[in-house]
Write a protein that holds these residues in place. Structure first.
Motif, PDB file in Angstrom:
ATOM      1  N   ASP A 137       8.943 -25.493  13.254  1.00 26.59           N
ATOM      2  CA  ASP A 137       8.683 -24.300  14.066  1.00 26.59           C
ATOM      3  C   ASP A 137       7.330 -23.726  13.662  1.00 26.59           C
TER       4      ASP A 137
ATOM      5  N   HIS B  91       6.536 -19.681  14.621  1.00 32.27           N
ATOM      6  CA  HIS B  91       7.027 -18.632  13.733  1.00 32.27           C
ATOM      7  C   HIS B  91       6.443 -18.764  12.328  1.00 32.27           C
TER       8      HIS B  91
ATOM      9  N   TYR C  20      10.998 -23.082   8.214  1.00 32.87           N
ATOM     10  CA  TYR C  20      10.297 -23.261   9.483  1.00 32.87           C
ATOM     11  C   TYR C  20       9.658 -24.645   9.578  1.00 32.87           C
TER      12      TYR C  20
ATOM     13  N   PRO D  32      15.683 -19.066  10.974  1.00 32.62           N
ATOM     14  CA  PRO D  32      15.645 -20.450  11.467  1.00 32.62           C
ATOM     15  C   PRO D  32      16.978 -20.873  12.050  1.00 32.62           C
TER      16      PRO D  32
END
Length: 270
Positions: free
Chosen positions: A84, A87, A203, A263
């Motif tokens: 991710d 983020h 992440y 998450p």
């Protein structure tokens, strides 16, 4: 068995305790033996280096065994885990803001104590030590908060309050009020530390080295880079202006904290 958040907070406690003891210890040695007496700390550093050299082979074997077992567990998983990046980039804003505040206080608090609050250099060093002693305690509290309310809520809690405390500190001319404000400020700087590091790794589960390098390494560089510019501002204006800037910087992680999320379950398994 310790959770990841609590284990990281315990690990960080030792380093932060060193930050706490450093300023007042160096000041006492310099006052007693002169500036040349600070060279005694070379012996301390050398002793620690020898201990690390002695225990490094065992630590390396444990690390290699851990990652081998982790790869074996994940080899049977058919579902890939996604990183991710979005983020993680927002989390980096939180991290860099915290780093600038941390190193700003580390660099200018003693000077502020001496030139604005009109206290002695020993008193200023003691104030810095108090900040880090409280902060070391904050790392332990932060680890427990992550376990109970989650990493994101822990980060939001700390950075929502911090700008208001820094503003109050910038405005006061009372050493008693400033001393009282140091306690929650030190606590809130360190409470989100383990939460930030863990979130970064969650992440980017496929980029653990990069995530750790940013959250543990680059954070130090950003604060160090910003400090000379803050020094130029102090020379051109005053130390009070520097603390107003730190207050403004605190708004960045405050805002960014509300754009990060916990998450997903797949990402969180690391």
């Amino acid at each position: 068995m310790l959770t990841r958040a609590t284990a990281l907070s315990v690990f960080s406690f030792g380093g932060n305790l060193g930050f706490a003891c450093g300023p007042i210890t160096v000041t006492l040695v310099a006052n007693a033996l002169g500036i040349s007496g600070v060279g005694l700390f070379i012996l301390v550093g050398g002793g620690v280096a020898l201990l690390l050299a002695h225990y490094f082979p065992a630590m390396h074997r444990q690390s290699a065994q851990h990652w081998q077992q982790k790869r074996q567990r994940e080899s049977g998983s058919p579902v890939p885990v996604k990183d991710d990046w979005r983020h993680f980039a927002i989390l980096a804003c939180v991290l860099f803001g915290r780093s600038i505040i941390f190193y700003g206080l580390n660099t200018f608090l003693v000077l502020y104590w001496m030139h604005i609050l009109k206290q002695s250099n020993t008193s200023g060093s003691l104030a810095l030590s108090v900040l880090f002693i409280v902060g070391a305690t904050g790392t332990i509290i932060g680890g427990h908060l992550v376990d109970h309310i989650g990493a994101v809520k822990t980060i939001r809690f700390a950075f929502t309050i911090m700008p208001f405390l820094l503003l109050a500190f910038s405005l006061t001319k009372s050493v008693i009020v400033a001393s009282a404000l140091l306690l929650p400020i030190g606590m809130l700087i360190f409470i989100p530390y383990s939460a930030i590091v863990l979130l970064g790794q969650r992440y980017l589960p496929n980029q653990m080295g990069l995530a750790s390098g940013v959250t543990l390494g680059l954070a130090i560089s950003i604060g160090g880079i910003a400090t000379p510019f803050l020094g130029q501002v102090a020379d051109a204006t005053s130390l009070i202006t520097v603390f107003f800037i730190l207050t403004a910087v605190a708004l960045i992680p405050m805002g960014a904290a509300y754009f990060i999320i916990e998450p997903t379950i797949k990402q969180a398994i690391i």
